[in-house]
Motif scaffolding. Structure first.
Motif, PDB file in Angstrom:
ATOM      1  N   GLN A   1       0.668  -1.260  -0.370  1.00 63.84           N
ATOM      2  CA  GLN A   1      -0.275   0.247   0.059  1.00 63.84           C
ATOM      3  C   GLN A   1       0.877   1.425   0.233  1.00 63.84           C
ATOM      4  O   GLN A   1       2.482   1.365   0.214  1.00 63.84           O
ATOM      5  N   VAL A   2       0.586   2.409  -0.002  1.00 62.38           N
ATOM      6  CA  VAL A   2       0.885   3.643   0.233  1.00 62.38           C
ATOM      7  C   VAL A   2       0.630   4.540   0.709  1.00 62.38           C
ATOM      8  O   VAL A   2      -0.776   4.447   1.429  1.00 62.38           O
ATOM      9  N   SER A  25       4.543   7.642  -0.117  1.00 60.86           N
ATOM     10  CA  SER A  25       5.249   6.827  -0.529  1.00 60.86           C
ATOM     11  C   SER A  25       5.538   5.122  -0.386  1.00 60.86           C
ATOM     12  O   SER A  25       3.874   4.769   0.792  1.00 60.86           O
ATOM     13  N   GLY A  26       5.705   3.772  -0.886  1.00 63.69           N
ATOM     14  CA  GLY A  26       5.583   2.518  -0.264  1.00 63.69           C
ATOM     15  C   GLY A  26       5.585   2.073  -2.027  1.00 63.69           C
ATOM     16  O   GLY A  26       6.501   3.003  -2.504  1.00 63.69           O
ATOM     17  N   ARG A  27       4.230   2.094  -2.399  1.00 66.85           N
ATOM     18  CA  ARG A  27       3.735   1.012  -3.114  1.00 66.85           C
ATOM     19  C   ARG A  27       3.622   1.941  -4.958  1.00 66.85           C
ATOM     20  O   ARG A  27       3.913   3.961  -4.486  1.00 66.85           O
ATOM     21  N   THR A  28       3.966   1.499  -6.202  1.00 69.02           N
ATOM     22  CA  THR A  28       4.074   2.179  -6.895  1.00 69.02           C
ATOM     23  C   THR A  28       3.322   3.359  -6.988  1.00 69.02           C
ATOM     24  O   THR A  28       2.022   2.909  -7.081  1.00 69.02           O
ATOM     25  N   PHE A  29       3.515   4.573  -6.717  1.00 64.33           N
ATOM     26  CA  PHE A  29       3.013   5.440  -6.794  1.00 64.33           C
ATOM     27  C   PHE A  29       1.478   5.870  -8.306  1.00 64.33           C
ATOM     28  O   PHE A  29       0.472   6.446  -8.385  1.00 64.33           O
ATOM     29  N   SER A  30       2.486   5.259  -9.343  1.00 64.58           N
ATOM     30  CA  SER A  30       1.825   5.674 -10.636  1.00 64.58           C
ATOM     31  C   SER A  30       0.979   4.840 -10.919  1.00 64.58           C
ATOM     32  O   SER A  30       0.505   5.124 -11.751  1.00 64.58           O
ATOM     33  N   ARG A  31       0.646   4.236 -10.225  1.00 67.39           N
ATOM     34  CA  ARG A  31       0.142   2.876 -10.747  1.00 67.39           C
ATOM     35  C   ARG A  31      -1.443   3.509  -9.577  1.00 67.39           C
ATOM     36  O   ARG A  31      -1.928   2.459  -9.293  1.00 67.39           O
ATOM     37  N   TYR A  32      -1.764   4.629  -9.302  1.00 67.16           N
ATOM     38  CA  TYR A  32      -2.455   5.144  -8.112  1.00 67.16           C
ATOM     39  C   TYR A  32      -3.583   5.701  -8.854  1.00 67.16           C
ATOM     40  O   TYR A  32      -2.804   7.266  -8.960  1.00 67.16           O
ATOM     41  N   ALA A  33      -4.837   6.236  -8.881  1.00 68.59           N
ATOM     42  CA  ALA A  33      -5.648   7.164  -8.973  1.00 68.59           C
ATOM     43  C   ALA A  33      -5.914   8.454  -8.023  1.00 68.59           C
ATOM     44  O   ALA A  33      -5.955   7.229  -6.837  1.00 68.59           O
ATOM     45  N   ARG A  99      -6.059   5.643  -5.200  1.00 70.19           N
ATOM     46  CA  ARG A  99      -6.933   3.814  -5.367  1.00 70.19           C
ATOM     47  C   ARG A  99      -6.521   3.387  -6.376  1.00 70.19           C
ATOM     48  O   ARG A  99      -5.889   4.331  -6.927  1.00 70.19           O
ATOM     49  N   TRP A 100      -5.942   2.338  -5.590  1.00 72.80           N
ATOM     50  CA  TRP A 100      -5.054   1.087  -6.910  1.00 72.80           C
ATOM     51  C   TRP A 100      -6.147   0.599  -8.061  1.00 72.80           C
ATOM     52  O   TRP A 100      -5.845  -0.223  -8.010  1.00 72.80           O
ATOM     53  N   ARG A 101      -6.333   1.784  -9.118  1.00 72.93           N
ATOM     54  CA  ARG A 101      -6.667   0.987 -10.371  1.00 72.93           C
ATOM     55  C   ARG A 101      -6.085   2.830 -10.985  1.00 72.93           C
ATOM     56  O   ARG A 101      -6.623   4.209 -10.264  1.00 72.93           O
ATOM     57  N   ASP A 102      -6.836   2.297 -12.696  1.00 72.98           N
ATOM     58  CA  ASP A 102      -6.660   3.968 -13.132  1.00 72.98           C
ATOM     59  C   ASP A 102      -7.788   4.602 -13.309  1.00 72.98           C
ATOM     60  O   ASP A 102      -7.944   5.799 -13.443  1.00 72.98           O
ATOM     61  N   MET A 103      -9.466   4.105 -12.865  1.00 67.42           N
ATOM     62  CA  MET A 103      -9.923   4.408 -12.720  1.00 67.42           C
ATOM     63  C   MET A 103     -10.699   5.567 -11.688  1.00 67.42           C
ATOM     64  O   MET A 103     -10.472   5.385 -10.197  1.00 67.42           O
ATOM     65  N   VAL A 104     -10.719   6.901 -11.976  1.00 64.21           N
ATOM     66  CA  VAL A 104     -11.153   7.967 -10.535  1.00 64.21           C
ATOM     67  C   VAL A 104     -12.593   7.243 -10.222  1.00 64.21           C
ATOM     68  O   VAL A 104     -13.929   6.447 -10.415  1.00 64.21           O
ATOM     69  N   SER A 105     -12.625   7.472  -9.028  1.00 63.87           N
ATOM     70  CA  SER A 105     -14.341   7.751  -8.338  1.00 63.87           C
ATOM     71  C   SER A 105     -14.829   8.625  -7.428  1.00 63.87           C
ATOM     72  O   SER A 105     -13.406   9.354  -7.103  1.00 63.87           O
ATOM     73  N   TYR A 106     -15.818   8.688  -7.132  1.00 60.88           N
ATOM     74  CA  TYR A 106     -16.427  10.083  -6.714  1.00 60.88           C
ATOM     75  C   TYR A 106     -16.113  10.015  -5.330  1.00 60.88           C
ATOM     76  O   TYR A 106     -16.894  10.666  -4.867  1.00 60.88           O
ATOM     77  N   SER A 107     -15.875   8.335  -5.291  1.00 58.21           N
ATOM     78  CA  SER A 107     -16.897   7.827  -3.842  1.00 58.21           C
ATOM     79  C   SER A 107     -15.567   7.536  -2.825  1.00 58.21           C
ATOM     80  O   SER A 107     -14.548   6.741  -3.673  1.00 58.21           O
TER      81      SER A 107
END
Length: 124
Positions: A1-2, A25-33, A99-107
């Motif tokens: 996690q980050v 810091s931590g897990r690959t930042f570029s893979r988080y929305a 969020r550990w996805r490329d898709m952003v969310s409003y929730s």
């Protein structure tokens, strides 16, 4: 996690500007929305802005659209929120979220990791 740490909050007069930053810091930042949320006293946490992996996709709450701008620097593992034309109703504790996805969310429920928040107070 980050792990996330916000900074940049403070007291500003209405019409002024602030720039919030969130260092990861931590897990690959570029893979988080990444998202920014805020919570005022006695109110629920609400969505402010979000950005996808590459920074090409940005989304804003209607209440801040045109005044706030979200950006990210994957090389530095940071996400920022430039806030202009601030209003007293923008006063809140602002949180950075990942969020550990490329898709952003409003929730808020869709985000995996959160910072501790930074206080923004706008005086009239």
């Amino acid at each position: 996690q980050v792990q996330l740490v916000e900074s940049g909050g403070g007291l500003v007069q209405a019409g002024g500007s602030l720039r919030l930053s969130c260092a990861a810091s931590g897990r690959t930042f570029s893979r988080y929305a990444m998202g920014w949320f805020r919570q005022a006293p006695g109110k629920e946490r609400e969505f402010v802005a979000a950005i996808g992996w590459s920074g090409g996709s940005t989304h804003y709450a209607d209440s801040v659209n045109g005044r706030f701008a979200i950006s990210r620097d994957n090389a530095k593992s940071t996400v920022s929120l430039q806030m202009n034309s601030l209003k007293p109703e923008d006063t809140a504790l602002y949180f950075c979220a990942a969020r550990w996805r490329d898709m952003v969310s409003y929730s808020a429920d869709d985000y995996d990791n959160w910072g501790q928040g930074t206080q923004v107070t706008v005086s009239s």
